[in-house]
Design an enzyme around this catalytic site. Structure first.
Site, short mmCIF file in Angstrom:
data_model
loop_
_atom_site.label_atom_id
_atom_site.label_comp_id
_atom_site.label_asym_id
_atom_site.label_seq_id
_atom_site.Cartn_x
_atom_site.Cartn_y
_atom_site.Cartn_z
N LYS A 8 0.84 -1.19 0.00
CA LYS A 8 0.00 0.00 0.00
C LYS A 8 0.88 1.23 0.00
O LYS A 8 2.07 1.19 0.37
CB LYS A 8 -0.94 0.03 1.21
CG LYS A 8 -0.24 0.11 2.58
CD LYS A 8 0.14 1.51 3.02
CE LYS A 8 0.87 1.49 4.37
NZ LYS A 8 1.48 2.79 4.70
N ASP A 129 -2.80 -1.39 10.80
CA ASP A 129 -2.93 -1.44 9.34
C ASP A 129 -3.57 -2.73 8.84
O ASP A 129 -4.00 -2.80 7.68
CB ASP A 129 -1.56 -1.29 8.67
CG ASP A 129 -1.07 0.15 8.66
OD1 ASP A 129 -1.86 1.05 9.01
OD2 ASP A 129 0.10 0.37 8.30
#
Length: 281
Positions: A8, A129
């Site tokens: 990401k 996350d």
């Protein structure tokens, strides 16, 4: 079974301030990418982890091992699994690799051993996350990163560049606190419009100035991306990976090839962001 674990980037990371509990309030736009790690899963009587491509522990110190252990426990120990993690992303690089690997593990085990397990609850205990990677698309992250709102964003081509520096998130937030350099929320509408039109993107990373001040190679990486004809260079997360946007995937590939020649010891990759569900339809 094989699972892809996407990297990401943060298309902007604002740190609004420090909370009474010592954590920080965040406002960040997170998007998964078309590059990442891969994991293979084989049902087995016990839990065993092998790592290829990186020197990482294979016991409870590894987030993949803990994700598997926690899922199997929550599911009532229906069996075990042998996992092979094929690591291609750089370590401690701001790309969320470990968190993504853990999320991929939860999803794979939920398929191998279906059970009424709250994956999001297991994920948040593994790290802030990890729940993001369960979503499979862009999201606005708030709070300490645990409050997520799925977003629709256009896809964007980009180049990732990592100069081989490892930066811990703990250090990055400590350095930010020393400066008290907190930042306002991101302008999501302006960022989305710039991604749509290909104009320079008005995002920022609150952690970047203090990290660059201590790691000059990260500043060099940001300049190299811009020098390669890309725009809107930014450090992802707590670093040290930086990225910049390209007009097309072909331009991203060409720029990545040129950067690889110029910096043969650095990790470089062309990639694309994964758009929101309705944006891709």
């Amino acid at each position: 079974m094989t699972r892809f674990a996407p990297a990401k980037v943060n298309l902007g990371l604002s740190v609004l301030g420090r909370r009474a509990d010592g954590y920080h309030d965040l406002h960040s736009l997170m998007v998964p990418l078309t590059v990442g790690d891969a994991l293979t899963f084989t049902p087995a009587p016990d839990l065993h982890l092998t790592v290829r491509g990186a020197d990482l522990p294979t016991d409870e110190r590894n987030l993949v091992y803990r994700a598997a252990r926690d899922y199997l426990h929550a599911a009532g120990q229906p069996g075990g699994v042998h996992i092979t993690l094929h690591k291609t992303l750089p370590l401690a690089s701001g790309l969320g690799g470990g968190s993504s690997d853990a999320a991929a593990t939860l999803l794979a085990l939920h398929e191998l051993y279906p059970a009424p397990v709250d994956l999001a609850a297991v994920a948040v205990r593994l790290g802030a996350d990890v729940p993001f990677f369960l979503l499979g698309g862009p999201a606005l992250a708030e709070g300490i990163g645990e409050r997520l709102r799925a977003l629709d964003l256009p896809a964007a081509a980009l180049v990732l560049l990592n100069p081989g520096v490892e930066v811990s998130a703990r250090d990055a937030y400590t350095w930010l606190g020393e400066r008290s350099a907190y930042t306002p929320p991101l302008d999501l509408a302006a960022i989305t419009e710039a991604l749509r039109t290909g104009e320079p993107v008005p995002y920022h990373n609150a952690l970047q100035p203090a990290v660059v001040a201590r790691h000059s190679l990260i500043g060099e990486a940001l300049a190299a991306l811009e020098g390669a004809g890309l725009h809107s260079p930014l450090m992802s997360g707590s670093g040290s990976t930086c990225f910049a946007l390209a007009a097309t995937h072909e331009q991203a590939v060409q720029a990545a090839q040129a950067l690889h020649v110029r910096y043969p010891g650095w990790w470089v990759s062309a990639a694309e962001t994964v758009p929101g569900r309705s944006a891709s339809s």
